[in-house]
Design an enzyme around this catalytic site. Structure first.
Site, PDB file in Angstrom:
ATOM      1  N   TYR A   1       1.053  -1.003   0.076  1.00 33.77           N
ATOM      2  CA  TYR A   1       0.432  -0.147   0.010  1.00 33.77           C
ATOM      3  C   TYR A   1       0.707   1.457  -0.164  1.00 33.77           C
ATOM      4  CZ  TYR A   1      -3.127   4.308   2.026  1.00 33.77           C
ATOM      5  OH  TYR A   1      -4.416   5.115   1.887  1.00 33.77           O
TER       6      TYR A   1
ATOM      7  N   GLU B   1      -3.206   7.580  -4.140  1.00 32.89           N
ATOM      8  CA  GLU B   1      -3.463   5.841  -3.470  1.00 32.89           C
ATOM      9  C   GLU B   1      -3.325   5.047  -4.510  1.00 32.89           C
ATOM     10  OE1 GLU B   1      -5.859   4.864   0.065  1.00 32.89           O
ATOM     11  OE2 GLU B   1      -6.210   3.822  -1.196  1.00 32.89           O
TER      12      GLU B   1
END
Ligand code: GDP
Ligand code: MN
Length: 375
Positions: free
Chosen positions: A101, A189
């Site tokens: 992530y 993101e």
């Protein structure tokens, strides 16, 4: 404004971040063409503005062109967490060895940008933060100085990411930072950032832009047209209204965001459900008020509560907008109006002659009547 995955990926690609091969499709024929180009082994991804599509069945694999067509038939028009699928991103299937992530967002309390890296990609990052807080590394970046190499070194050292990936991870984080700054984003993101035999690839992409910065960027304004805000919201945006559609049946028009929020609270307190948030802003013209009423009626409300505290906004101007709206179309629902402040008396006098209008002095009273009449 949140972009759809495929839109965000186009921007990521322009900034040099590796993304999977693929294209967006709106029909089975288009899916077929794209799947053929990719030799049939594809992932089909519903382009809807929600997270967790994977778990909700919005990310599906196919190993042949025929299977891709079959999956596409199932996905088009289906409902993923309340969103109807109209577009599919068809991409080459990745051989994923592990998932990371990476994300950047704004940390208001320290007035900085925070970069986040986790080796537990693919999972909901909030869930990782709750269950495995030690698996998330964070590093604040002072936007006045920008991103420095030592910031990235600190971040990487605090993560448990493998050293041989540090150069590539730094490169991607730097590019995300550049996107964040040039698009005035609130969030960028990649989850998951997939490690494949070809290296790191952004398997998913998320980009949220500060709405107040949109006017500086024509390219994004065009993309907004394509995102799935409701028709009513699109129309409201076109007229510069701060409008958010909600699920209730009591329409609200107020001046000032605080006033609109307080009005929504009151509707709730009286046992009702607001149908929208609508702030007409300071000094609203009668045209804006008329348009607001028109838009709210379209959303199918049972009553409308107009709550105005006149400062720069003049109550008589608001009243004229109400009159124009009623002259323009037959309004079959009650409109409750509370006017207070600048030119209050003039405003009330204008409204007195109208049918279907209930004038109140206090906002509590107005909210109660609006809720009762919506039942
Ligand atoms: P989200 O659930 O809405 O965040 O959608 P994602 O794009 O993150 O997809 C969910 C999951 O599907 C990811 O965590 C991946 O494990 C998997 N996934 C997504 N894209 C691909 C892909 O291109 N290839 C493969 N093999 N898996 C993928
Ligand atoms: Mn994801």
């Amino acid at each position: 404004m949140r972009l759809l995955e495929y839109q965000a990926k186009q921007i990521f690609r322009n900034y040099g971040i590796p993304i999977p091969k693929g294209e967006v499709a709106e029909s089975i024929e288009e899916v077929e063409k794209i799947a053929e180009k990719l030799n049939g082994k594809v992932v089909l991804k519903a382009q809807v503005l929600v997270g967790g599509r994977g778990k909700a069945g919005g990310v599906r694999k196919a190993t042949s062109v025929n299977e891709a067509k079959k999956v596409a038939t199932e996905l088009f028009g289906s409902n993923i967490k309340g969103h109807i699928v109209k577009k599919l991103l068809v991409e080459e299937m990745l051989e994923i060895k592990s998932e990371f992530y990476v994300g950047l967002t704004i940390d208001r309390s320290s007035k900085s940008i925070v970069t986040i890296l986790s080796t537990m990609g693919g999972m909901d990052v909030e869930e990782v933060a709750a269950k495995y807080p030690q698996k998330i590394a964070r590093q604040k970046i002072d936007p006045r100085w920008g991103l420095w190499d030592y910031n990235l070194r600190n971040l990487l050292k605090n993560s448990s990411s493998p050293k041989e990936l540090w150069n590539d991870l730094s490169d991607i984080l730097r590019k995300l930072y550049n996107i964040m700054i040039s698009y005035e984003a609130e969030l960028v993101e990649i989850n998951p950032l997939a490690l494949t035999p070809q290296g790191l690839v952004a398997a998913d992409a998320r980009l949220n832009i500060d709405d107040n910065a949109l006017f500086r960027n024509k390219e994004l304004a065009k993309m907004r047209e394509l995102t799935e805000e409701s028709e009513i919201e699109k129309e409201a945006i076109k007229f510069g209204l701060n409008y958010v559609q909600l699920k209730g049946n009591v329409g609200i028009i107020a001046n000032g965001a605080g006033m609109a929020m307080a009005t929504m609270d009151l509707i709730k307190l009286m046992g009702g459900e607001p149908a929208n948030f609508l702030d007409v802003g300071g000094g609203a013209s009668k045209e804006i008020v008329e348009k607001s009423i028109e838009i709210i009626i379209k959303s199918g409300v049972k009553s409308i509560f107009i709550n105005i505290f006149g400062g720069i906004t003049r109550c008589d101007e608001v009243a004229k907008g109400v009159v124009d709206a009623l002259n323009k179309q037959k309004v079959g629902i009650p409109i409750i109006v509370r006017l207070s402040g600048t030119n209050e008396e003039e405003g009330k006098n204008i409204l007195k002659q109208l049918k279907n209008i209930i004038i109140v002095n206090e906002m509590e009273e107005g909210a109660k009547i609006a809720v009762d009449l919506a039942r």
